[in-house]
Design a protein around this motif. Structure first.
Motif, PDB file in Angstrom:
ATOM      1  N   GLY A  46       0.579  -1.234   0.222  1.00  0.00           N
ATOM      2  CA  GLY A  46      -0.465   0.033   0.204  1.00  0.00           C
ATOM      3  C   GLY A  46       0.926   1.367   0.050  1.00  0.00           C
ATOM      4  O   GLY A  46       0.745   1.866   0.500  1.00  0.00           O
ATOM      5  N   GLY A  47       2.226   0.981   0.298  1.00  0.00           N
ATOM      6  CA  GLY A  47       2.792   2.348  -0.071  1.00  0.00           C
ATOM      7  C   GLY A  47       2.381   3.767   1.464  1.00  0.00           C
ATOM      8  O   GLY A  47       1.690   3.577   2.109  1.00  0.00           O
ATOM      9  N   THR A  48       2.119   4.562   0.429  1.00  0.00           N
ATOM     10  CA  THR A  48       1.900   6.002   0.992  1.00  0.00           C
ATOM     11  C   THR A  48       0.280   5.687   1.980  1.00  0.00           C
ATOM     12  O   THR A  48      -0.069   6.687   2.600  1.00  0.00           O
ATOM     13  CB  THR A  48       1.856   6.825   0.692  1.00  0.00           C
ATOM     14  N   TRP A  49      -0.263   5.067   1.093  1.00  0.00           N
ATOM     15  CA  TRP A  49      -1.699   4.934   1.497  1.00  0.00           C
ATOM     16  C   TRP A  49      -1.955   3.100   3.038  1.00  0.00           C
ATOM     17  O   TRP A  49      -3.033   3.148   3.572  1.00  0.00           O
ATOM     18  CB  TRP A  49      -2.846   3.970   0.324  1.00  0.00           C
ATOM     19  N   ARG A  50      -1.012   3.358   2.893  1.00  0.00           N
ATOM     20  CA  ARG A  50      -0.494   2.177   4.325  1.00  0.00           C
ATOM     21  C   ARG A  50      -0.523   3.064   5.384  1.00  0.00           C
ATOM     22  O   ARG A  50      -0.755   3.022   6.379  1.00  0.00           O
ATOM     23  CB  ARG A  50       0.834   0.964   3.969  1.00  0.00           C
ATOM     24  N   ASP A  51       0.927   3.871   5.043  1.00  0.00           N
ATOM     25  CA  ASP A  51       1.275   4.401   5.869  1.00  0.00           C
ATOM     26  C   ASP A  51       0.717   5.656   6.551  1.00  0.00           C
ATOM     27  O   ASP A  51       0.876   6.122   7.766  1.00  0.00           O
ATOM     28  CB  ASP A  51       3.033   5.325   5.354  1.00  0.00           C
ATOM     29  N   ASN A  52      -0.266   6.145   5.565  1.00  0.00           N
ATOM     30  CA  ASN A  52      -0.830   7.502   6.251  1.00  0.00           C
ATOM     31  C   ASN A  52      -2.326   7.161   6.866  1.00  0.00           C
ATOM     32  O   ASN A  52      -3.459   7.636   6.011  1.00  0.00           O
ATOM     33  CB  ASN A  52      -0.710   8.158   4.880  1.00  0.00           C
ATOM     34  N   THR A  53      -2.469   6.895   8.095  1.00  0.00           N
ATOM     35  CA  THR A  53      -3.720   6.075   8.137  1.00  0.00           C
ATOM     36  C   THR A  53      -4.457   7.952   9.562  1.00  0.00           C
ATOM     37  O   THR A  53      -4.804   6.864   9.844  1.00  0.00           O
ATOM     38  CB  THR A  53      -3.514   5.582   9.539  1.00  0.00           C
ATOM     39  N   TYR A  54      -3.443   8.919   9.197  1.00  0.00           N
ATOM     40  CA  TYR A  54      -4.346   9.480  10.447  1.00  0.00           C
ATOM     41  C   TYR A  54      -5.659   9.867   9.942  1.00  0.00           C
ATOM     42  O   TYR A  54      -6.450  10.055   8.960  1.00  0.00           O
ATOM     43  CB  TYR A  54      -3.617  10.908   9.586  1.00  0.00           C
ATOM     44  N   PRO A  55      -6.442   9.944  10.643  1.00  0.00           N
ATOM     45  CA  PRO A  55      -7.878  10.512  10.624  1.00  0.00           C
ATOM     46  C   PRO A  55      -8.282  11.373   9.364  1.00  0.00           C
ATOM     47  O   PRO A  55      -7.528  12.795   9.095  1.00  0.00           O
ATOM     48  CB  PRO A  55      -8.334  11.600  12.497  1.00  0.00           C
TER      49      PRO A  55
END
Length: 493
Positions: A46-55
């Motif tokens: 997922g790359g950036t979509w795995r890392d950026n889980t902020y609200p």
């Protein structure tokens, strides 16, 4: 431990499993090539979509166009996808195309070196695994190394500190005094989400962002059914999004004055949402619209207008035990600091150490700024292909479209190499030079050169990130490889 990838020729290694790595792998499989391995530094894709889980994490490109053309998703829940749904889409791609067996998780690459005797790449991971392959494809993206601000005293702070790209979900923000450093694309999404929960929010803004309303809404059930039942409608919808977005390239790259329409719209939007005149004054940027990334949000201005939000525009001097001291001597007491200062986007492939022919390191080759032929190949580094490399980012359309152009080009290179097993292709230095000179010349008329300091520019002020034109022009240029652009090297063994 030494791994040679699958015996059938040629062996391929892909670094990264974001949109670039996964799409490349699917296209390889679709072309009948299965001799590839994927290395992923994290424990999931997922790359950036795995890392950026902020609200509030979401995409600012429409869902139907922020997905592979060869793998449409008909049931997007809204016009602009949220992080969990985009990540879910990527995981579905892994399952559908049987990629899991090709991926080695928790394998962060430390270095890669080209062996001129064998024409192969030797790739070493941080935990000591070694892979030997014919072709190396990097798909590490531009948004994977969080950029931390260089602020004195950060280590003395007694509260909790975390970067928005490494969100601390265990920390309870309710009723806390929170400081947020940065007002870029991440902050604009998470700040409105946390404002109702915190006791107070001190927002430290270095420069304001141009913000436009986001034309977002959930899809109706009947719309999803139409996409599913009538594939032509789905394609037409994608096509319309593409041309709507693409039309903006002219404003960014040639006729910057066209962007003034957006500036007028942004100012009008801000005035309708922000009642506090001091805040309103500080929320309108003083640089030309488009010079930095234009942001889209429907709740940013409303969130900043809340009485318990303090918009701080004085520079940060240092961090102390109980908060942030600004250059006017004021102490802003906070229990937690959230850093939303983005990514080291111009530091491609770092911190990996890449060594090509004659012991040349990529850092040496890029001493005057990153550059790659068509954003993908670098002289002195044969059979190394970069996805989402220098000058292939966009401010007006979907990066997935650019990646698909690159998949096609890399496949064309692989077909060329398959015809002569053992040979390596190295882009001619003059082709790279001419290409880079053209890109930089075109960038001179772009809005990104209008004088602001943005993440598009590297430390020397060179724009190594953005593509200076239309995406269809890029697609035409990358339709297939021209062998005359390359030197073909025989192995010396």
């Amino acid at each position: 431990m030494n791994h040679a990838v699958d015996a059938s020729s040629p062996s391929i290694l892909i670094i990264g499993t974001g949109f670039g790595g996964l799409g490349m792998a699917i296209e390889l499989k679709n072309s009948g090539i299965h001799s590839f391995t994927m290395l992923e530094k994290a424990s999931g894709v997922g790359g950036t979509w795995r890392d950026n889980t902020y609200p509030g994490a979401a995409c600012d490109v429409q869902s139907h166009f922020y997905s592979f053309s060869f793998e449409p998703k008909h049931d997007w829940s809204r016009k602009f996808g949220m992080q969990p749904e985009i990540l879910g889409y990527m995981e579905q791609c892994v399952a559908k195309y049987g990629l899991a067996g090709h991926i080695r998780f928790n394998k962060e690459v430390a270095s890669a070196g080209f062996d001129e005797d064998t024409n192969q790449w030797t790739v070493t991971t941080i935990d000591g695994d070694v892979f030997t392959v014919d072709i190396l494809i990097t798909a590490t993206g531009q948004l994977n190394q969080p950029a931390w601000p260089n602020l004195p005293g950060m280590e003395t702070f007694n509260g909790r500190v975390f970067h928005s790209a490494r969100w601390d979900h265990d920390y309870e923000l309710n009723g806390k005094n929170v400081g947020v450093i940065g007002t870029g694309a991440s902050a604009i999404q998470f700040v409105p989400e946390i404002v109702p929960r915190v006791k107070s929010l001190s927002l430290f803004q270095r420069s304001a962002a141009w913000v436009l309303p986001k034309p977002d809404r959930p899809f109706y059930r009947w719309e999803q059914t139409l996409f599913q039942k009538i594939p032509a409608w789905d394609r037409l919808y994608r096509y319309l999004i593409y041309w709507k977005n693409e039309s903006r390239a002219l404003a960014f790259t040639r006729f910057n004055s066209l962007l003034e329409i957006f500036a007028w719209q942004a100012k009008r939007f801000a005035k309708s949402e922000v009642r506090d005149p001091h805040k309103l004054r500080n929320l309108i940027p003083d640089y030309q619209i488009g010079c930095k990334r234009i942001l889209i949000s429907n709740d940013w201005y409303r969130a900043i207008d809340q009485s318990h939000v303090d918009l701080v525009t004085t520079g940060i001097e240092r961090i102390v035990e109980d908060g942030v001291v600004t250059s006017d001597g004021a102490l802003h007491r906070v229990d937690a600091l959230i850093v939303g200062t983005g990514f080291a986007a111009s530091e491609f492939l770092s911190p990996m150490k890449i060594t090509g022919r004659n012991g040349l390191s990529l850092n040496q080759a890029w001493a005057n700024g990153s550059e790659a032929y068509k954003g993908m190949t670098v002289s002195g580094f044969p059979n190394l292909f970069m996805l989402y490399g220098p000058n292939t980012n966009l401010a007006h359309n979907s990066i997935v479209y650019m990646l698909e152009s690159q998949f096609r080009y890399v496949l064309s290179c692989i077909e060329t190499l398959r015809a002569e097993p053992g040979v390596a292709m190295d882009v001619k230095p003059d082709r790279l030079r001419d290409f880079s000179a053209t890109v930089q010349k075109k960038l001179q008329t772009s809005v990104w050169e209008s004088g602001c300091h943005s993440w598009y520019l590297d430390k020397n002020g060179k724009n190594t990130v953005n593509w200076p034109g239309f995406t269809f022009a890029y697609r035409k240029e990358t339709r297939r490889v021209d062998p005359d652009d390359y030197v073909f090297l025989q192995p010396s063994q």
